[in-house]
Design a protein around this motif. Structure first.
Motif, short mmCIF file in Angstrom:
data_model
loop_
_atom_site.label_atom_id
_atom_site.label_comp_id
_atom_site.label_asym_id
_atom_site.label_seq_id
_atom_site.Cartn_x
_atom_site.Cartn_y
_atom_site.Cartn_z
N ARG A 100 0.86 -1.17 0.00
CA ARG A 100 0.00 0.00 0.00
C ARG A 100 0.90 1.22 0.00
N LEU A 101 0.65 2.12 -0.95
CA LEU A 101 1.38 3.37 -1.02
C LEU A 101 0.49 4.47 -0.46
N TYR A 102 1.08 5.45 0.18
CA TYR A 102 0.32 6.55 0.73
C TYR A 102 0.56 7.78 -0.14
N LEU A 103 -0.47 8.21 -0.82
CA LEU A 103 -0.38 9.35 -1.71
C LEU A 103 -0.98 10.55 -0.99
N ASN A 104 -0.22 11.62 -0.87
CA ASN A 104 -0.67 12.80 -0.16
C ASN A 104 -0.71 13.96 -1.14
N PRO A 105 -1.82 14.11 -1.89
CA PRO A 105 -1.89 15.18 -2.87
C PRO A 105 -1.87 16.54 -2.21
N PRO A 111 -12.27 14.92 -3.04
CA PRO A 111 -13.20 14.36 -4.04
C PRO A 111 -12.70 14.53 -5.47
N ASP A 112 -12.03 15.65 -5.76
CA ASP A 112 -11.49 15.87 -7.10
C ASP A 112 -10.36 14.88 -7.40
N GLU A 113 -9.50 14.65 -6.41
CA GLU A 113 -8.38 13.72 -6.61
C GLU A 113 -8.90 12.29 -6.77
N ILE A 114 -9.90 11.90 -5.98
CA ILE A 114 -10.48 10.56 -6.10
C ILE A 114 -11.09 10.39 -7.49
N SER A 115 -11.78 11.40 -7.96
CA SER A 115 -12.37 11.35 -9.29
C SER A 115 -11.30 11.24 -10.36
N ARG A 116 -10.23 12.01 -10.22
CA ARG A 116 -9.14 11.99 -11.20
C ARG A 116 -8.47 10.62 -11.24
N THR A 145 -3.53 4.85 -0.56
CA THR A 145 -4.41 5.61 0.31
C THR A 145 -4.23 7.08 -0.01
N VAL A 146 -5.34 7.76 -0.28
CA VAL A 146 -5.30 9.16 -0.65
C VAL A 146 -5.77 9.99 0.53
N LEU A 147 -4.93 10.94 0.92
CA LEU A 147 -5.24 11.87 2.02
C LEU A 147 -5.42 13.27 1.47
N ALA A 148 -6.39 13.98 1.98
CA ALA A 148 -6.56 15.37 1.55
C ALA A 148 -5.51 16.26 2.19
N THR A 149 -5.23 16.03 3.45
CA THR A 149 -4.20 16.81 4.15
C THR A 149 -3.37 15.84 4.98
N ARG A 150 -2.18 16.26 5.29
CA ARG A 150 -1.29 15.42 6.08
C ARG A 150 -1.77 15.30 7.52
N ILE A 151 -1.70 14.10 8.06
CA ILE A 151 -2.09 13.86 9.45
C ILE A 151 -0.82 13.64 10.25
N ASP A 152 -0.51 14.55 11.17
CA ASP A 152 0.70 14.39 12.01
C ASP A 152 0.31 14.14 13.43
#
Length: 152
Positions: A100-105, A111-116, A145-152
């Protein structure tokens, strides 16, 4: 032949050592250099499909290593650069890729990134209803896994 393969491996290793020495000199380092991460190898049921997906998702040029036509990509597209390369190989017979790769756009709405990513061939794996991320699977079977913002 075995001798030819050994010779090619030895020449590649010498080239890597030579580039490391050059890199150390560029950085002004005289002491022992630690290892550098230059490749992430991704096992896939469909290496070319996965590489095509990631090339479009990251806007990196898709390249192929010869012999073997092994797909890879990096930000520079230059095999001699020391930037990170994603290399795609066929998963062993009977094994499903479990990575599993973690993609942090950055700078995009989730929603836009999931659609893309969906338009590029990724599918939802059903996880994410009660999480800040959305789990997906690329066309080669590797989870991301797509995250909208980074979780620290």
């Amino acid at each position: 032949t075995e001798h030819t393969e050994h010779t090619e491996h030895t020449e590649r290793a010498a080239g890597v050592r030579s580039r490391r020495v050059g890199l150390r000199a560029q950085r002004g380092l005289n002491e022992q250099m630690s290892s550098a991460l230059t490749e992430i190898v991704i096992e896939s049921t469909d290496p070319h499909g996965a590489a095509t997906f990631w090339s479009a998702a990251l806007d990196w040029e898709l390249r192929a290593h010869e012999p073997g036509n092994i797909p890879w990509l990096s930000a520079s597209g230059d095999p001699e650069q020391h930037d990170l390369k994603l290399v795609f190989v066929k998963a062993r017979e009977g094994q499903t890729p479990g990575n599993r790769l973690y993609l942090n756009p950055v700078g995009c709405e989730l929603p836009d990134e999931i659609s893309r990513l969906s338009s590029l061939g990724a599918t939802s794996d059903g996880e994410g209803a009660n999480t800040p991320w959305v789990a997906m699977v690329d066309p080669g079977g590797t989870g991301l896994t797509v995250l909208a913002t980074r979780i620290d």
